[in-house]
Design a protein around this motif. Structure first.
Motif, mmCIF file in Angstrom:
data_model
loop_
_atom_site.group_PDB
_atom_site.id
_atom_site.type_symbol
_atom_site.label_atom_id
_atom_site.label_comp_id
_atom_site.label_asym_id
_atom_site.label_seq_id
_atom_site.Cartn_x
_atom_site.Cartn_y
_atom_site.Cartn_z
ATOM 1 N N THR A 139 0.691 -1.196 -0.014
ATOM 2 C CA THR A 139 0.138 0.056 0.043
ATOM 3 C C THR A 139 0.930 1.196 -0.010
ATOM 4 O OG1 THR A 139 -0.091 0.207 2.392
ATOM 5 C CG2 THR A 139 -1.799 -1.304 1.287
ATOM 6 N N LYS A 140 0.173 2.556 -0.007
ATOM 7 C CA LYS A 140 0.929 3.941 0.120
ATOM 8 C C LYS A 140 1.664 4.070 1.362
ATOM 9 C CE LYS A 140 -2.269 5.918 -3.151
ATOM 10 N NZ LYS A 140 -3.098 7.458 -3.366
ATOM 11 N N MET A 141 1.369 3.177 2.409
ATOM 12 C CA MET A 141 2.033 3.088 3.512
ATOM 13 C C MET A 141 3.195 1.938 3.951
ATOM 14 S SD MET A 141 0.797 5.708 5.131
ATOM 15 C CE MET A 141 1.298 5.568 6.539
ATOM 16 N N GLY A 142 3.270 0.960 2.718
ATOM 17 C CA GLY A 142 4.015 -0.005 2.689
ATOM 18 C C GLY A 142 3.634 -1.138 3.395
ATOM 19 N N ASN A 143 2.422 -1.153 3.460
ATOM 20 C CA ASN A 143 1.708 -2.329 4.213
ATOM 21 C C ASN A 143 1.369 -3.371 3.224
ATOM 22 O OD1 ASN A 143 1.893 -1.509 6.955
ATOM 23 N ND2 ASN A 143 0.281 -0.035 6.467
ATOM 24 N N ASN A 180 5.026 2.893 -3.098
ATOM 25 C CA ASN A 180 4.113 2.169 -3.979
ATOM 26 C C ASN A 180 3.353 2.731 -4.923
ATOM 27 O OD1 ASN A 180 4.992 -0.665 -3.354
ATOM 28 N ND2 ASN A 180 4.043 0.008 -1.038
ATOM 29 N N THR A 181 3.435 4.138 -5.087
ATOM 30 C CA THR A 181 2.591 4.861 -5.973
ATOM 31 C C THR A 181 3.584 5.972 -6.690
ATOM 32 O OG1 THR A 181 0.510 6.252 -6.350
ATOM 33 C CG2 THR A 181 1.823 6.550 -4.389
ATOM 34 N N PRO A 182 3.576 6.103 -8.030
ATOM 35 C CA PRO A 182 2.785 5.397 -8.965
ATOM 36 C C PRO A 182 2.958 3.950 -9.394
ATOM 37 C CG PRO A 182 4.099 6.812 -10.241
ATOM 38 C CD PRO A 182 4.459 6.874 -8.741
ATOM 39 N N PHE A 183 4.249 3.436 -8.799
ATOM 40 C CA PHE A 183 4.676 2.244 -8.985
ATOM 41 C C PHE A 183 5.152 1.385 -7.916
ATOM 42 C CE2 PHE A 183 6.205 4.859 -12.504
ATOM 43 C CZ PHE A 183 5.407 4.383 -13.420
ATOM 44 N N SER A 184 4.518 0.177 -7.770
ATOM 45 C CA SER A 184 4.695 -0.683 -6.651
ATOM 46 C C SER A 184 5.592 -1.920 -6.809
ATOM 47 C CB SER A 184 3.282 -1.166 -6.123
ATOM 48 O OG SER A 184 2.777 -1.956 -6.923
#
Length: 273
Positions: free
Chosen positions: A165-169, A209-213
């Motif tokens: 996720t955007k938080m790294g989870n 993880n944004t825009p690429f994960s």
């Protein structure tokens, strides 16, 4: 920087920095050298040249539009024109004389000759007992399609991904690196590159993880080796001139800039150990 005998315990992968079109395909290719460079990660082999400073370094001279090492070998045209062997460039130009692309035989030969060996090299390198993590290294355009939207937006200076996720989870699959490692790298990059941040931008310096994960390399090797894997994207506006002024080989001014970025990257990487 460290000497060749005092290397960082890392595996660096640079899959999109090549410019070579195999000789047997050169007469079929419609894209000029500048287009080949812009379709890949322009100057990535110079930007990420840590070959003497890390335990393992894997790259390729084959152009991304011929074989994309960051795609599954089953991700094929015509169902995906942007698959492992492509029929269209990132900006929609036809690559090969035949609009349908290369023959199935040519595609399979390319996968056998280049894609398979690249991943075998990564697998072997990841088993080096001195390697503690892998980073798959890329560059990204300054302006690109918004995630989940139909408009284009400004991108951050750096994007680091663990397929979460955007938080790294964790999202809907296991992450390829611990969140804590992602946050540590984020903090280090922010410290080293704070002075590079344009005052007028609304984008953060480093996103997760944004825009690429993370693509196929991060996914496959992150789930099939004992080391964590992170995908790193650097915004090309940090080092690349306007498209009209871009040369295939960096001029002296740009080499100085590339060296400066690489030195700061090295310091950020070093802080992880």
């Amino acid at each position: 920087m460290k000497t060749i005998n005092d290397k960082l315990p890392m595996l660096i992968s640079v899959p999109h920095g090549g410019m070579t079109i195999p000789e047997v395909l050169q007469k079929k290719c419609l894209i000029d050298p500048k287009g080949i460079s812009m379709d890949g990660d322009t100057w990535a082999r110079e930007l990420y040249d840590f070959r003497d400073l890390v335990e393992e370094y894997v790259d390729t001279d084959i152009a991304r539009l011929v074989v994309d090492m960051n795609r599954n070998h089953r991700d094929l045209p015509p169902s995906n024109p942007d698959g492992v062997v492509k029929t269209m460039t990132v900006d929609g130009k036809q690559i090969w004389v035949q609009a349908s692309g290369l023959s199935q035989r040519e595609i399979q030969l390319l996968i056998q000759q280049y894609h398979g060996p690249y991943h075998e090299r990564l697998q072997t390198a990841s088993k080096n007992k001195n390697v503690l993590m892998g980073i798959d290294c890329h560059t990204m355009l300054d302006i690109g399609p918004a995630v989940g939207g139909n408009h284009w937006e400004e991108r951050p200076l750096f994007c680091i991904g663990n397929r979460g996720t955007k938080m790294g989870n964790q999202l809907d699959e296991p992450t390829t690196a611990p969140r804590e490692l992602l946050l540590q790298l984020q903090k280090s990059l922010e410290k080293e590159f704070r002075a590079f941040m344009p005052k007028e931008t609304q984008q953060p310096l480093v996103t997760l993880n944004t825009p690429f994960s993370g693509g196929y390399i991060t996914y496959y090797h992150g789930n099939n080796s004992d080391i964590p894997w992170i995908q790193l994207e650097i915004n090309r506006k940090l080092y690349l001139p306007d498209d009209e002024k871009m040369s295939l080989i960096p001029e002296e001014f740009h080499r100085v800039r590339l060296n400066e970025i690489r030195d700061k990257l090295y310091t950020a990487f070093k802080s992880l150990f």
